[in-house]
Enzyme design. Structure first.
Site, PDB file in Angstrom:
ATOM      1  N   ASN A 211       0.841  -1.202   0.000  1.00 22.44           N
ATOM      2  CA  ASN A 211       0.000   0.000   0.000  1.00 22.44           C
ATOM      3  C   ASN A 211       0.874   1.250   0.000  1.00 22.44           C
ATOM      4  OD1 ASN A 211       0.613   0.747   2.824  1.00 22.44           O
ATOM      5  ND2 ASN A 211      -0.455  -1.177   3.256  1.00 22.44           N
ATOM      6  N   ALA A 275       1.645   1.208  11.706  1.00 22.11           N
ATOM      7  CA  ALA A 275       1.903   0.554  10.412  1.00 22.11           C
ATOM      8  C   ALA A 275       0.610   0.323   9.639  1.00 22.11           C
ATOM      9  CB  ALA A 275       2.610  -0.781  10.646  1.00 22.11           C
ATOM     10  N   ASP A 279      -3.964  -6.180   5.069  1.00 22.15           N
ATOM     11  CA  ASP A 279      -4.959  -7.037   5.724  1.00 22.15           C
ATOM     12  C   ASP A 279      -4.922  -8.458   5.171  1.00 22.15           C
ATOM     13  OD1 ASP A 279      -5.959  -5.114   7.437  1.00 22.15           O
ATOM     14  OD2 ASP A 279      -7.184  -4.219   5.843  1.00 22.15           O
ATOM     15  N   LYS A 289       8.790 -17.366 -10.383  1.00 20.31           N
ATOM     16  CA  LYS A 289       8.009 -16.294 -11.004  1.00 20.31           C
ATOM     17  C   LYS A 289       6.819 -16.880 -11.777  1.00 20.31           C
ATOM     18  CE  LYS A 289       8.537 -12.426 -14.078  1.00 20.31           C
ATOM     19  NZ  LYS A 289       9.189 -12.088 -15.307  1.00 20.31           N
ATOM     20  N   ASP A 305      -3.864  -9.955  12.805  1.00 23.13           N
ATOM     21  CA  ASP A 305      -3.993  -8.549  13.196  1.00 23.13           C
ATOM     22  C   ASP A 305      -3.104  -8.330  14.430  1.00 23.13           C
ATOM     23  OD1 ASP A 305      -4.854  -6.072  14.354  1.00 23.13           O
ATOM     24  OD2 ASP A 305      -6.570  -6.169  12.981  1.00 23.13           O
ATOM     25  N   ILE A 306      -1.980  -7.656  14.203  1.00 20.17           N
ATOM     26  CA  ILE A 306      -0.964  -7.516  15.265  1.00 20.17           C
ATOM     27  C   ILE A 306      -1.523  -6.719  16.451  1.00 20.17           C
ATOM     28  CG2 ILE A 306       1.426  -6.846  15.746  1.00 20.17           C
ATOM     29  CD1 ILE A 306       1.831  -6.785  12.646  1.00 20.17           C
ATOM     30  N   LYS A 342     -10.888  -3.515  18.659  1.00 20.99           N
ATOM     31  CA  LYS A 342      -9.488  -3.946  18.833  1.00 20.99           C
ATOM     32  C   LYS A 342      -8.995  -3.745  20.259  1.00 20.99           C
ATOM     33  CE  LYS A 342      -8.170  -3.522  14.048  1.00 20.99           C
ATOM     34  NZ  LYS A 342      -7.021  -3.589  13.162  1.00 20.99           N
TER      35      LYS A 342
HETATM   36  N1  CTP Z   1      -3.197  -3.423  12.248  1.00 21.58           N
HETATM   37  C1  CTP Z   1      -2.326  -4.405  12.684  1.00 21.58           C
HETATM   38  N2  CTP Z   1      -2.256  -5.597  12.035  1.00 21.58           N
HETATM   39  C2  CTP Z   1      -3.005  -5.836  10.965  1.00 21.58           C
HETATM   40  C3  CTP Z   1      -3.886  -4.840  10.495  1.00 21.58           C
HETATM   41  C4  CTP Z   1      -3.939  -3.634  11.156  1.00 21.58           C
HETATM   42  O1  CTP Z   1      -1.619  -4.197  13.651  1.00 21.58           O
HETATM   43  N3  CTP Z   1      -2.918  -7.000  10.358  1.00 21.58           N
HETATM   44  C5  CTP Z   1      -3.300  -2.155  12.975  1.00 21.58           C
HETATM   45  C6  CTP Z   1      -2.728  -0.972  12.232  1.00 21.58           C
HETATM   46  O2  CTP Z   1      -1.371  -0.788  12.504  1.00 21.58           O
HETATM   47  C7  CTP Z   1      -3.600   0.161  12.756  1.00 21.58           C
HETATM   48  C8  CTP Z   1      -4.939  -0.486  12.892  1.00 21.58           C
HETATM   49  O3  CTP Z   1      -4.674  -1.857  13.118  1.00 21.58           O
HETATM   50  O4  CTP Z   1      -3.196   0.581  14.036  1.00 21.58           O
HETATM   51  C9  CTP Z   1      -5.746  -0.299  11.656  1.00 21.58           C
HETATM   52  O5  CTP Z   1      -6.888  -1.054  11.702  1.00 21.58           O
HETATM   53  P1  CTP Z   1      -7.500  -1.774  10.431  1.00 21.58           P
HETATM   54  O6  CTP Z   1      -8.831  -2.301  10.856  1.00 21.58           O
HETATM   55  O7  CTP Z   1      -6.590  -2.736   9.845  1.00 21.58           O
HETATM   56  O8  CTP Z   1      -7.644  -0.602   9.444  1.00 21.58           O
HETATM   57  P2  CTP Z   1      -7.944  -0.796   7.976  1.00 21.58           P
HETATM   58  O9  CTP Z   1      -6.970  -1.694   7.309  1.00 21.58           O
HETATM   59  O10 CTP Z   1      -8.072   0.567   7.434  1.00 21.58           O
HETATM   60  O11 CTP Z   1      -9.303  -1.589   8.063  1.00 21.58           O
HETATM   61  P3  CTP Z   1     -10.651  -1.309   7.345  1.00 21.58           P
HETATM   62  O12 CTP Z   1     -10.308  -1.401   5.924  1.00 21.58           O
HETATM   63  O13 CTP Z   1     -11.520  -2.415   7.821  1.00 21.58           O
HETATM   64  O14 CTP Z   1     -11.042   0.019   7.823  1.00 21.58           O
END
Ligand code: CTP
Length: 399
Positions: A211, A275, A279, A289, A305-306, A342
């Site tokens: 991203n 970060a 997802d 490749k 999800d960390i 969360k």
């Molecule tokens: N986060 C994380 N590990 C992941 C995904 C997200 O630690 N695998 C943390 C990010 O660092 C941030 C927060 O969760 O602090 C963001 O939440 P998230 O729900 O992942 O946001 P989006 O990806 O924007 O989700 P959505 O598209 O559902 O809004």
């Protein structure tokens, strides 16, 4: 580095010829940036005047336990609460005896008894008084009560005798205080973890999902934390950014690596998850490749999800967990949802539909959402300023 800068010391001056050295002590402490309040005992006032102490300390001198003017402020409590440390110099045999036996018949002894702070004593007395069994027993009791002794030294006494009982020199006393504050700082060093940047989720050796995150905000937060004395670990996805040496930088690529590095870096007092973790990742990563085909079906699966994992962990969860939310719409709604789903303490949210802020920009505008529904809005400013303000709030919270 001067460990006394901005410290607050309550100095208690008792009656003894060594009281004249307290004036030099005040002068040197002021030079080191210390704020001083002084209590002068009745017999201390026979040796030094309140006027000379007030002039040197640039602060009022407290003398009476029962004073209509002062007692409205409850000096015997408030003076100790104000101070970072109490220093009794010179400490006479009489005051030492009172402190050892819980006697509180003047302001100095009452403040010491009501104190919740570390108390240092620099005794000064004749050698026979110092060597008397009662003084030795009193000193042993004070050590047991966690008082810290500075001196006394051996030398010529004002009374003409020679031996142990001289008050330590002001410079020596100050050195001891510096060591105390230095050790306190090391003991109290708080640990912080910051995740930053994007992650790369490989499809094959040359292709990946990622991203637009630049990592700038997370790096600035790590810098602000380190500047404020936090032992800081920055776990960063791929970015072009540099960071100063004082910060423990762990570079990772994938969400799984970021997860493992986060676990290894815990425990911590604060964790800030800035970060933009992908997802999803490819369900299977090809080792070679992938060749062009008419159609390709890429199967994705969710990454761990960390933030969610750490925040809901019984033993690993830091005292303060801060998550981030980048939204293009319905900011408040989504931020509050993330906050509760969360289980984090704060969510720092920004509107990424505005191109002049967020992602690659050096500027940002964020809102901090708290559990009690309070919201702080940090208006448009540099990411570095946003970080400094965020870290100030973190420090206030931890205090
Ligand atoms: N986060 C994380 N590990 C992941 C995904 C997200 O630690 N695998 C943390 C990010 O660092 C941030 C927060 O969760 O602090 C963001 O939440 P998230 O729900 O992942 O946001 P989006 O990806 O924007 O989700 P959505 O598209 O559902 O809004």
């Amino acid at each position: 580095m001067n460990n006394l800068d901005n410290k607050k010391i309550l100095l208690i001056i008792c009656g003894g010829i060594a009281a004249y050295k307290s004036l030099e002590l005040i002068r040197l402490l002021k030079k080191d940036g210390v704020s001083i309040k002084t209590i002068l005992t009745k017999s201390g006032a026979e040796f030094v005047t309140p006027l000379s102490i007030a002039s040197l300390s640039q602060s009022k001198v407290y003398q009476d336990l029962f004073s209509i003017e002062n007692e409205a402020e409850m000096d015997h409590i408030s003076l100790s609460r104000w101070a970072d440390l109490i220093l009794i110099a010179p400490a006479t045999a009489n005051t030492i005896s009172k402190l050892a036996n819980g006697i509180s018949d003047d302001l100095a002894s009452t403040v010491a008894l009501a104190s919740n702070k570390k108390i240092f004593i620099a005794p000064a007395m004749n050698i026979r008084m110092w060597e008397h069994k009662s003084t030795k027993q009193n000193i042993a009791k004070l050590k047991d009560y966690n008082y810290e002794l500075i001196g006394p030294e051996i030398g010529d006494m004002a009374c003409g005798e020679y031996g142990e009982g001289k008050m330590s020199e002001p410079k020596e006393i100050i050195n001891k205080l510096k060591i105390y504050f230095k050790n306190l700082k090391i003991k109290n060093k708080l640990k912080a973890i910051v995740t930053a940047g994007p992650t790369k989720e490989y499809i094959d050796p040359v292709r990946y999902i990622s991203n637009k995150s630049s990592g700038k905000q997370g790096y600035e937060i790590a810098k602000s934390l380190s500047k404020k004395g936090f032992e800081t670990t920055l776990i960063s996805g791929p970015t072009n950014l540099e960071i100063n040496n004082g910060i423990n930088l762990i570079r990772v690529e994938t969400a799984e690596e970021m997860f493992q590095s986060t676990l290894k870096s815990l425990p911590a007092d604060v964790a800030i998850f800035s970060a933009a973790v992908c997802d999803y990742k490819a369900k299977e990563t090809s080792k070679i490749k992938i060749k062009k085909q008419d159609e390709i079906n890429l199967e994705l699966e969710k990454n761990v999800d960390i933030l969610d994992y750490v925040s809901n962990h019984n033993s690993l969860r830091p005292k303060l967990v801060v998550g981030f939310a980048a939204e293009t719409n319905d900011l408040e709604n989504y931020a509050n949802k993330k906050l509760s789903e969360k289980n984090c303490d704060w969510i720092v949210a920004n509107d990424v539909s505005n191109e002049s802020i967020g992602f690659d920009s050096d500027f940002n505008e964020v809102s901090i959402f708290y559990k009690d529904k309070k919201v702080d809005r940090l208006k448009y400013k540099s990411k570095s300023q946003i970080s400094d303000e965020l870290v100030e709030k973190i420090i206030d919270h931890l205090n």
